[in-house]
Design an enzyme around this catalytic site. Sequence first.
Site, PDB file in Angstrom:
ATOM      1  N   LYS A 170      74.392 -31.661 -10.841  1.00 33.40           N
ATOM      2  CA  LYS A 170      73.684 -32.886 -10.435  1.00 33.40           C
ATOM      3  C   LYS A 170      72.225 -32.712 -10.870  1.00 33.40           C
ATOM      4  O   LYS A 170      71.443 -32.034 -10.217  1.00 33.40           O
ATOM      5  CB  LYS A 170      73.779 -33.042  -8.906  1.00 33.40           C
ATOM      6  CG  LYS A 170      73.717 -34.434  -8.380  1.00 33.40           C
ATOM      7  CD  LYS A 170      72.437 -35.193  -8.609  1.00 33.40           C
ATOM      8  CE  LYS A 170      71.227 -34.795  -7.841  1.00 33.40           C
ATOM      9  NZ  LYS A 170      70.000 -35.454  -8.338  1.00 33.40           N
ATOM     10  N   GLU A 245      65.792 -21.588  -5.576  1.00 32.50           N
ATOM     11  CA  GLU A 245      64.575 -21.340  -6.354  1.00 32.50           C
ATOM     12  C   GLU A 245      63.609 -22.457  -5.998  1.00 32.50           C
ATOM     13  O   GLU A 245      63.825 -23.606  -6.399  1.00 32.50           O
ATOM     14  CB  GLU A 245      64.890 -21.401  -7.865  1.00 32.50           C
ATOM     15  CG  GLU A 245      65.868 -20.367  -8.349  1.00 32.50           C
ATOM     16  CD  GLU A 245      65.294 -18.963  -8.357  1.00 32.50           C
ATOM     17  OE1 GLU A 245      64.068 -18.803  -8.200  1.00 32.50           O
ATOM     18  OE2 GLU A 245      66.092 -18.026  -8.499  1.00 32.50           O
ATOM     19  N   CYS A 279      56.737 -24.234 -11.554  1.00 29.75           N
ATOM     20  CA  CYS A 279      56.815 -23.584 -10.234  1.00 29.75           C
ATOM     21  C   CYS A 279      56.024 -22.287 -10.209  1.00 29.75           C
ATOM     22  O   CYS A 279      55.513 -21.900  -9.176  1.00 29.75           O
ATOM     23  CB  CYS A 279      58.259 -23.366  -9.833  1.00 29.75           C
ATOM     24  SG  CYS A 279      59.206 -22.579 -11.116  1.00 29.75           S
ATOM     25  N   GLU A 379      51.503 -26.712  -2.650  1.00 30.06           N
ATOM     26  CA  GLU A 379      51.853 -26.815  -4.066  1.00 30.06           C
ATOM     27  C   GLU A 379      51.498 -28.224  -4.541  1.00 30.06           C
ATOM     28  O   GLU A 379      52.071 -29.210  -4.084  1.00 30.06           O
ATOM     29  CB  GLU A 379      53.351 -26.562  -4.248  1.00 30.06           C
ATOM     30  CG  GLU A 379      53.742 -26.486  -5.702  1.00 30.06           C
ATOM     31  CD  GLU A 379      55.225 -26.239  -5.894  1.00 30.06           C
ATOM     32  OE1 GLU A 379      56.030 -26.912  -5.228  1.00 30.06           O
ATOM     33  OE2 GLU A 379      55.584 -25.380  -6.716  1.00 30.06           O
TER      34      GLU A 379
HETATM   35  P1  NAD Z   1      63.331 -31.964  -5.267  1.00 31.11           P
HETATM   36  O1  NAD Z   1      63.560 -30.899  -4.261  1.00 31.11           O
HETATM   37  O2  NAD Z   1      62.854 -33.274  -4.799  1.00 31.11           O
HETATM   38  O3  NAD Z   1      64.682 -32.267  -6.077  1.00 31.11           O
HETATM   39  C1  NAD Z   1      65.411 -31.252  -6.725  1.00 31.11           C
HETATM   40  C2  NAD Z   1      66.852 -31.708  -6.870  1.00 31.11           C
HETATM   41  O4  NAD Z   1      67.427 -31.836  -5.572  1.00 31.11           O
HETATM   42  C3  NAD Z   1      67.019 -33.074  -7.538  1.00 31.11           C
HETATM   43  O5  NAD Z   1      68.166 -33.064  -8.348  1.00 31.11           O
HETATM   44  C4  NAD Z   1      67.236 -34.001  -6.352  1.00 31.11           C
HETATM   45  O6  NAD Z   1      67.978 -35.150  -6.670  1.00 31.11           O
HETATM   46  C5  NAD Z   1      68.024 -33.114  -5.419  1.00 31.11           C
HETATM   47  N1  NAD Z   1      67.932 -33.479  -4.004  1.00 31.11           N
HETATM   48  C6  NAD Z   1      66.966 -34.208  -3.392  1.00 31.11           C
HETATM   49  N2  NAD Z   1      67.257 -34.332  -2.073  1.00 31.11           N
HETATM   50  C7  NAD Z   1      68.423 -33.678  -1.867  1.00 31.11           C
HETATM   51  C8  NAD Z   1      69.220 -33.438  -0.713  1.00 31.11           C
HETATM   52  N3  NAD Z   1      68.870 -33.905   0.488  1.00 31.11           N
HETATM   53  N4  NAD Z   1      70.345 -32.713  -0.849  1.00 31.11           N
HETATM   54  C9  NAD Z   1      70.713 -32.208  -2.055  1.00 31.11           C
HETATM   55  N5  NAD Z   1      69.986 -32.410  -3.186  1.00 31.11           N
HETATM   56  C10 NAD Z   1      68.852 -33.129  -3.086  1.00 31.11           C
HETATM   57  O7  NAD Z   1      62.365 -31.296  -6.335  1.00 31.11           O
HETATM   58  P2  NAD Z   1      61.772 -31.927  -7.648  1.00 31.11           P
HETATM   59  O8  NAD Z   1      60.699 -32.874  -7.220  1.00 31.11           O
HETATM   60  O9  NAD Z   1      62.824 -32.408  -8.559  1.00 31.11           O
HETATM   61  O10 NAD Z   1      61.127 -30.616  -8.346  1.00 31.11           O
HETATM   62  C11 NAD Z   1      59.887 -30.123  -8.023  1.00 31.11           C
HETATM   63  C12 NAD Z   1      59.968 -28.936  -7.071  1.00 31.11           C
HETATM   64  O11 NAD Z   1      60.848 -27.931  -7.595  1.00 31.11           O
HETATM   65  C13 NAD Z   1      58.666 -28.212  -6.908  1.00 31.11           C
HETATM   66  O12 NAD Z   1      58.457 -27.927  -5.541  1.00 31.11           O
HETATM   67  C14 NAD Z   1      58.821 -26.928  -7.692  1.00 31.11           C
HETATM   68  O13 NAD Z   1      58.035 -25.865  -7.301  1.00 31.11           O
HETATM   69  C15 NAD Z   1      60.250 -26.642  -7.518  1.00 31.11           C
HETATM   70  N6  NAD Z   1      60.728 -25.800  -8.626  1.00 31.11           N
HETATM   71  C16 NAD Z   1      61.047 -24.490  -8.381  1.00 31.11           C
HETATM   72  C17 NAD Z   1      61.468 -23.677  -9.413  1.00 31.11           C
HETATM   73  C18 NAD Z   1      61.833 -22.247  -9.183  1.00 31.11           C
HETATM   74  O14 NAD Z   1      62.532 -21.678  -9.988  1.00 31.11           O
HETATM   75  N7  NAD Z   1      61.403 -21.626  -8.124  1.00 31.11           N
HETATM   76  C19 NAD Z   1      61.585 -24.171 -10.683  1.00 31.11           C
HETATM   77  C20 NAD Z   1      61.251 -25.507 -10.903  1.00 31.11           C
HETATM   78  C21 NAD Z   1      60.843 -26.316  -9.846  1.00 31.11           C
END
Ligand code: NAD
Length: 472
Positions: A170, A245, A279, A379
Site C-alpha cells: 500500500k 521505520e 527521515c 520533525e
Molecule cells: P504517514 O505516516 O502519514 O503515512 C505513511 C503511510 O502510512 C502512507 O502510505 C499512509 O497512507 C499510511 N497510513 C496513514 N494512516 C494510516 C493508518 N491509520 N493505518 C495504516 N496506514 C496508514 O507518513 P508520510 O507523511 O507518508 O511520510 C512522512 C513520515 O515518514 C515522516 O515522519 C518521516 O520521518 C517518516 N519516514 C521515516 C523513514 C524511516 O526509514 N525511518 C523513512 C521515510 C519517512
Amino acid sequence: MEIRDKLYIDGSWVPASTTEMLDVIHSGTEEVFAQVSRGNSNDADKAVKAARAAFDSWSRTSIDERSKYLSRINEGLSARMADIATVVAKEVGTPFMLSQMIQAGLPIMTFSSMAQLATEFEWEDHIGNSLILKEPVGVVAAITPWNYPLHQIAAKVAPALLAGCTVVLKPAELAPVNAYILADVIDEAGLPPGVFNLISGPGSEIGEALVAHREVDMISFTGSTEVGKRIGAIAAQDIKRVALELGGKSATLILEDADLGAAISGGLFMCYLNSGQTCIAQTRMLVPRSKLAEVEERVAAETATYTVGDPFADSTRVGPLVSAKQRDRVMDYIKIGESEGARIVTGGAEAPEGLDKGFYVQPTVFTGVENSMRIAQEEIFGPVLSIIAYDTEKQAIEIANDSIYGLSGAVWGADKDHAIEVAKQIRTGQVEVNGGAFNPLAPFGGYKKSGHGRELGKYGLEDFLEIKSLQL
Ligand code: NAD
C-alpha cells in the site's frame, strides 16, 4: 495524463471496488499529472487472500529461484530508470539528477543486492544438537511513505520476496505512480499470481484494513511516528510482527577540531537533501560556542548556493515540497521558530522569489536555538536547520541525545578515533563519521521513537524471517 485505473491483485490488473480516482500532483507545477485507483478495504481483503493463497507454494520455491526473480525485477527497473526518476521528480519534487541517483538508483540496487545476498546469507545454522532454520514470516503488508517512495518500497518488497514471504503493498497517496511501475515490472518478470499485490488508496482505510487483517502476519511500515504508534497498537491485538521505520531529528555534531568547511558542507547537504523531506535529515547543527559566528557566516554563504527551483532545471539543488499541506506546515514551523526567539540567519517563511506555482520553501537557517524549542525537537520535514551552540563535548552529546527520536546523525572531528568514540555515545541507529557515505547494505533503522527493526542488507532480510530450531 497518466491514468492507472486498476489494482494489481493475484497476478492481474483488476478494477478496484470503487470507480473513484486519486489525483497525483506535480509538486513543481501544482498540476494533476496522473490518477490512480482509490481502492478500499474490500480490495485490501482480496489482495490479502491472494497473498495468503500464494504463500505455501512461494515459500517452498528454492532460494535460487527467488533470487532469479529479484534479478529480473532489477533488470526491469533498470530499463525504466529514466521513467522512475521522472515520475518521482514530479511526485516528490526531488531534483531530476538526484532523483536518478537516489529515487531510481537506490531501489534498483536494493533488488540486485538482495538477489546477491541469496547466496551469501546463512539460511541455516547449527547449535549443538539443533539445526536452526530461517523461514519466511508469511503474508507481509508493506505500508510506505512518499519521500523516497520506491526506495522505501524496495527495502521491504525485495527482502520479503527473497525470504519467501508474499506481499501486499500500500504505497503513499501522494506518490503512488512509481509503485505502479514496479508492479508492471513484477508482472513482466512473471512472478506467480498473488506473490506481489498492489493496492492504492487512503491509509486510514486500506492501511488499517491491512494491519487488522487476520491473514496478515507482518506489517512493515515506514512513515510518521504517530501512524506507527497506531499500527503497533492495532497489530498487537493479533501479536503480529511489526517493523517500524519512523521519524527523526538528527544532529550534525561538529567537534572542536573538525574541518569546519567539510563539516558544514556535509551537514547542509544532509539537511537540504530532498528539500529536507528525509527521515535521516540532519536538521540540528551542534557547534562549539567559540565558532558560532564563523559557522553562521559560512552556513549562510553555502545555503545561498542551494538554488531553489524546478526539479527538472539543471541548476536546481532544492526542489519543491511534496504538497501544499507540507509547504504550509514547514512555513508554520519557520514562524514558530521566530516566535520562540530563534534568529533567522537566512531564508524565511515567504515563498522564494519568482516561484508562484509549486510548493516551494526557502532553505532556512535558525541560530540562537535552544534544544528545548519546538523547532529543535519536532520533525519539520523541510529545509530548515537549527544551529545550536555547545560549551563542552559532554554537553554536545547530551544535546544530540536529547530527542524523542534516534534515527541518525553525524560526527565531524580531526581525530577519527575520537570521533568514533563520540559516535558510539549517540543513541541512534546510524551515525556518519566525517561524512562516511550512505551504505545501502548496512542496517538502517532507529532507536527510541524512530522505530524498531532494521532494513537493507542481511539485517533487513532477517526482519522477514522466523527462526525455527529442530532438535536432532
Ligand atoms: P504517514 O505516516 O502519514 O503515512 C505513511 C503511510 O502510512 C502512507 O502510505 C499512509 O497512507 C499510511 N497510513 C496513514 N494512516 C494510516 C493508518 N491509520 N493505518 C495504516 N496506514 C496508514 O507518513 P508520510 O507523511 O507518508 O511520510 C512522512 C513520515 O515518514 C515522516 O515522519 C518521516 O520521518 C517518516 N519516514 C521515516 C523513514 C524511516 O526509514 N525511518 C523513512 C521515510 C519517512
